[in-house]
Design a protein around this motif. Structure first.
Motif: not given
Length: 280
Positions: A101-128
């Motif tokens: 997500t950070l790499g895509a924002a920096f190199f591809a200028h991608e932006a994601i909405g709050p709900l998708h950001a929450l989903g990514i955080t939940m998946i990463s946090g749950g996985i770890i």
């Protein structure tokens, strides 16, 4: 509801967990990864005969991604030498969506909405959380798994940008990138010799067969992901793909007899909830 693309990425996640379980289940994982690479390179060689030549803008990404994938293969084998499937796999996969997500924002200028950001955080946090619960985790194991996660994030961002520059030639892009897997047997022979590569054909044909099947499963799994990266946000696609960890926990429990605690099951639910957020 999960879209058609999201459903395919979830299927790719199942395939991904399956080939990782095949790799982890073999005693000599470097040898297994090498034979997986032979199968991948063989399929890629056939595919490039029937696909158009990639456009020039995509070539730097094809070459770079192909080389990073070789590094990934080596670091993955190292992480599995230090940890079991239910520990090493989640740390490696869980660390990558946030980095993507950070790499895509920096190199591809991608932006994601709050709900998708929450989903990514939940998946990463749950996985770890799946990886860290109920056991001692050594510094060496964490470092090896995080190195693998960093290479995952690196090649995902490279491929996300590269396939978008390929002019809709996702299949050709994938095949040429995977052609670099020819380097794995070269590295193996340089390290152990040609005889060590061919010995399993006589002494362990079942293990050799599972490695070849794992290679076919691997190319299908990541081919789907590259196709999805053409239009989907890299962080979201990466996070959805990493729900493969839930499948890995199930595979580890059912086939490899690895213990799964109630807290780990709860973490799996968090991952699944994060996937639902990505589908809304």
């Amino acid at each position: 509801m999960i879209s058609f693309t999201g459903g395919l990425v979830l299927f790719a996640a199942l395939l991904h967990a399956s080939w990782n379980a095949m790799l982890h289940g073999n005693h000599d994982r470097l040898l297994s990864m090498t034979w997986m690479s032979v199968a991948i390179a063989a399929v890629s060689t056939v595919v490039i005969l029937f696909t158009p030549w990639p456009v020039s803008k995509a070539w730097p990404y094809i070459v770079t991604s192909g080389l990073v994938h070789i590094v990934y293969n080596v670091t993955l084998v190292r992480s599995y030498r230090r940890s079991d499937l239910a520990q090493a796999y989640p740390i490696a996969r869980g660390s990558s969506p946030l980095l993507v997500t950070l790499g895509a924002a920096f190199f591809a200028h991608e932006a994601i909405g709050p709900l998708h950001a929450l989903g990514i955080t939940m998946i990463s946090g749950g996985i770890i959380a799946i990886a860290l619960q109920g056991r001692h985790v050594s510094r060496a194991s964490v470092l090896a798994a995080l190195t693998t996660g960093a290479t995952i994030a690196l090649y995902t961002v490279i491929d996300g940008i590269g396939v978008r520059l390929s002019g809709g030639q996702a299949l050709a892009y994938t095949a040429w990138m995977f052609l670099f897997y020819r380097l794995m047997p070269v590295l193996f022979v340089a390290k152990r010799g040609l005889a060590a590569l061919w010995t399993p054909a006589r002494t362990a044909p079942m293990a050799l067969g599972s490695s070849l099947v794992g290679g076919l499963v691997s190319i299908a799994a990541y081919g789907i992901v590259i196709w999805a990266l053409q239009s989907g946000a890299m962080g979201a696609v990466s996070a959805l793909r990493e729900t493969s960890v839930v499948f890995a926990v199930l595979i580890g429990r059912v086939f490899l007899r690895e213990a799964v605690s109630a807290k780990r099951w709860l973490a799996c639910v968090v991952v699944a909830a994060g996937a639902v957020c990505l589908g809304l």
